[in-house]
Design a protein around this motif. Structure first.
Motif, PDB file in Angstrom:
ATOM      1  N   LEU A 270     -18.794  26.499  13.533  1.00  0.00           N
ATOM      2  CA  LEU A 270     -18.562  27.114  14.839  1.00  0.00           C
ATOM      3  C   LEU A 270     -19.632  28.148  15.181  1.00  0.00           C
ATOM      4  CD1 LEU A 270     -14.713  27.506  14.813  1.00  0.00           C
ATOM      5  CD2 LEU A 270     -16.083  25.947  16.184  1.00  0.00           C
ATOM      6  N   MET A 271     -20.087  28.901  14.171  1.00  0.00           N
ATOM      7  CA  MET A 271     -21.145  29.889  14.429  1.00  0.00           C
ATOM      8  C   MET A 271     -22.438  29.185  14.819  1.00  0.00           C
ATOM      9  SD  MET A 271     -20.328  32.653  11.464  1.00  0.00           S
ATOM     10  CE  MET A 271     -21.589  33.807  11.917  1.00  0.00           C
ATOM     11  N   GLU A 272     -22.756  28.079  14.167  1.00  0.00           N
ATOM     12  CA  GLU A 272     -23.945  27.314  14.509  1.00  0.00           C
ATOM     13  C   GLU A 272     -23.831  26.733  15.916  1.00  0.00           C
ATOM     14  OE1 GLU A 272     -25.853  23.858  12.242  1.00  0.00           O
ATOM     15  OE2 GLU A 272     -25.254  25.306  10.700  1.00  0.00           O
ATOM     16  N   LEU A 273     -22.679  26.211  16.221  1.00  0.00           N
ATOM     17  CA  LEU A 273     -22.437  25.646  17.547  1.00  0.00           C
ATOM     18  C   LEU A 273     -22.596  26.709  18.632  1.00  0.00           C
ATOM     19  CD1 LEU A 273     -21.521  22.972  18.880  1.00  0.00           C
ATOM     20  CD2 LEU A 273     -19.195  23.842  18.719  1.00  0.00           C
ATOM     21  N   TYR A 274     -22.082  27.899  18.392  1.00  0.00           N
ATOM     22  CA  TYR A 274     -22.191  28.977  19.368  1.00  0.00           C
ATOM     23  C   TYR A 274     -23.643  29.424  19.542  1.00  0.00           C
ATOM     24  CZ  TYR A 274     -21.278  33.183  21.995  1.00  0.00           C
ATOM     25  OH  TYR A 274     -21.279  34.134  22.970  1.00  0.00           O
ATOM     26  N   GLU A 275     -24.406  29.472  18.458  1.00  0.00           N
ATOM     27  CA  GLU A 275     -25.821  29.837  18.561  1.00  0.00           C
ATOM     28  C   GLU A 275     -26.585  28.825  19.400  1.00  0.00           C
ATOM     29  OE1 GLU A 275     -27.277  30.279  14.603  1.00  0.00           O
ATOM     30  OE2 GLU A 275     -26.043  32.057  14.221  1.00  0.00           O
ATOM     31  N   ILE A 276     -26.295  27.549  19.211  1.00  0.00           N
ATOM     32  CA  ILE A 276     -26.931  26.507  20.030  1.00  0.00           C
ATOM     33  C   ILE A 276     -26.540  26.692  21.490  1.00  0.00           C
ATOM     34  CG2 ILE A 276     -26.958  24.030  20.509  1.00  0.00           C
ATOM     35  CD1 ILE A 276     -26.641  23.618  17.463  1.00  0.00           C
ATOM     36  N   TYR A 277     -25.281  26.954  21.736  1.00  0.00           N
ATOM     37  CA  TYR A 277     -24.807  27.178  23.103  1.00  0.00           C
ATOM     38  C   TYR A 277     -25.539  28.354  23.745  1.00  0.00           C
ATOM     39  CZ  TYR A 277     -21.838  29.134  26.731  1.00  0.00           C
ATOM     40  OH  TYR A 277     -21.384  29.691  27.889  1.00  0.00           O
ATOM     41  N   GLU A 278     -25.640  29.475  23.027  1.00  0.00           N
ATOM     42  CA  GLU A 278     -26.336  30.644  23.577  1.00  0.00           C
ATOM     43  C   GLU A 278     -27.796  30.341  23.890  1.00  0.00           C
ATOM     44  OE1 GLU A 278     -25.721  33.756  20.693  1.00  0.00           O
ATOM     45  OE2 GLU A 278     -24.474  34.824  22.147  1.00  0.00           O
ATOM     46  N   ARG A 279     -28.452  29.660  22.978  1.00  0.00           N
ATOM     47  CA  ARG A 279     -29.869  29.328  23.155  1.00  0.00           C
ATOM     48  C   ARG A 279     -30.054  28.422  24.377  1.00  0.00           C
ATOM     49  NH1 ARG A 279     -30.750  28.068  18.044  1.00  0.00           N
ATOM     50  NH2 ARG A 279     -30.342  25.874  18.355  1.00  0.00           N
ATOM     51  N   GLU A 280     -29.229  27.401  24.490  1.00  0.00           N
ATOM     52  CA  GLU A 280     -29.348  26.474  25.613  1.00  0.00           C
ATOM     53  C   GLU A 280     -28.949  27.141  26.926  1.00  0.00           C
ATOM     54  OE1 GLU A 280     -30.690  23.416  25.487  1.00  0.00           O
ATOM     55  OE2 GLU A 280     -31.089  23.841  23.386  1.00  0.00           O
TER      56      GLU A 280
END
Length: 90
Positions: free
Chosen positions: A65-75
């Motif tokens: 979930l932390m990785e997914l959120y980081e991708i979301y923030e970056r995109e």
């Protein structure tokens, strides 16, 4: 006439059950319990020892979930900067 009376009683009972369920969900939410379903949301686990829906953090899902959120923030940052340029430069 008997059928309409039974229908009226069934409708009354339906509304009573609906009110009771609503009050029960509200009381559980006030106690901090998960009330939307029997399955815990992603990233959380149910407390099976006490057989209730108190939630704890699921360590196995936390990294994902932390990785997914980081991708979301970056995109999302990319979308905030790139899209306005693309549409304003025509």
């Amino acid at each position: 006439m008997l059928y309409s009376f039974q229908a009226m009683l069934a409708n009354f009972e339906y509304k009573q059950i609906k009110k009771r369920l609503s009050r029960g969900r509200l009381a559980a939410a006030e106690q901090g319990k998960w009330t939307n379903s029997n399955k815990a949301p992603l990233g959380y686990k149910k407390d099976t020892y006490y057989k209730d829906l108190d939630l704890g953090i699921a360590e196995r899902e936390l990294h994902f979930l932390m990785e997914l959120y980081e991708i979301y923030e970056r995109e999302f940052e990319l979308l905030k900067t790139e899209l306005p340029r693309k549409f304003l430069s025509f």
